[in-house]
Design a protein around this motif. Sequence first.
Motif, short mmCIF file in Angstrom:
data_model
loop_
_atom_site.label_atom_id
_atom_site.label_comp_id
_atom_site.label_asym_id
_atom_site.label_seq_id
_atom_site.Cartn_x
_atom_site.Cartn_y
_atom_site.Cartn_z
N TRP A 1 -17.36 6.16 -15.88
CA TRP A 1 -17.53 5.25 -14.76
C TRP A 1 -18.69 4.31 -15.04
O TRP A 1 -19.69 4.72 -15.65
CB TRP A 1 -17.80 6.03 -13.48
N CYS A 2 -18.57 3.07 -14.62
CA CYS A 2 -19.69 2.14 -14.75
C CYS A 2 -19.62 1.11 -13.63
O CYS A 2 -18.57 0.87 -13.05
CB CYS A 2 -19.69 1.44 -16.12
N THR A 4 -21.45 -2.85 -12.75
CA THR A 4 -22.29 -3.92 -13.27
C THR A 4 -22.81 -4.79 -12.13
O THR A 4 -22.05 -5.20 -11.26
CB THR A 4 -21.48 -4.82 -14.24
N ALA A 67 -25.65 6.71 -21.42
CA ALA A 67 -25.16 5.45 -20.84
C ALA A 67 -25.09 4.35 -21.89
O ALA A 67 -24.34 3.38 -21.73
CB ALA A 67 -26.08 5.01 -19.70
N MET A 70 -21.61 3.50 -23.12
CA MET A 70 -20.83 2.65 -22.23
C MET A 70 -21.27 1.20 -22.33
O MET A 70 -20.44 0.28 -22.27
CB MET A 70 -20.97 3.14 -20.79
N ILE A 71 -22.57 0.97 -22.50
CA ILE A 71 -23.07 -0.40 -22.66
C ILE A 71 -22.48 -1.02 -23.92
O ILE A 71 -22.05 -2.18 -23.91
CB ILE A 71 -24.61 -0.40 -22.72
N SER A 100 -16.12 -4.14 -16.39
CA SER A 100 -16.60 -2.89 -15.79
C SER A 100 -15.69 -2.44 -14.66
O SER A 100 -15.49 -1.23 -14.45
CB SER A 100 -18.04 -3.05 -15.29
#
Length: 208
Positions: A1-2, A4, A67, A70-71, A100
């Motif tokens: 999950w993310c 932005t 994290a 994911m970036i 995102s």
Amino acid sequence: WCMTYNLDFERNIHTAFKRLFKEVGVPLKMVMDGAKAQVSGETKKICDEVGCQIIELEKYTPASNRAERMIQELKLETRRDMKLAGSPLVLWCYCIERRSEIIACCARNNYNLDGQVPRTFMTGELTDISHVCNFKWYEWVKFRRLGPEAAYPFPSEHLGRCLGPARNQGNAMSQHVLLENGKVIPIQTLRSLTQSEIDSPLEKSKRD
């Protein structure tokens, strides 16, 4: 999950924390590098008030933060979207916000999700993907505008480029649309071009 949140300046990062805590909830802890804007000042004050613990990583050890993976994925996918569409690099902020949203709304090969898409797992609510699956990045669209610009004999439909979902603006289907004058506004009434419009020499000249 993310999720932005685009900011004008790094010092305004505390506003992203406020939005996250309000829209999604307060996590038990936030793991971050040693940037002052992340671990001190207004950010630390907000986290202390809501009971979110800040865990500061050792400097120059980004690999220790999960994290970061994911970036990297967000940057890779965003670069690919912009390259395939031939869109200007200045629009990267809209592109990464759109990507995102797609990641949060689509199934992923991760057993921790228990068969759910990331957003459903995080919020407990059923996820609707309609706002991310109808338009491609930087796709040509036609949209309606009210007011003097649409009064007779002017056309009621205008040409633009779709830049992805407009979060918290209009209804759930609102999209950011790039106008011919370079401005970006949220639009609810838009559609993809028909095949006849794509093939039409007149319409092609307008797009050019």
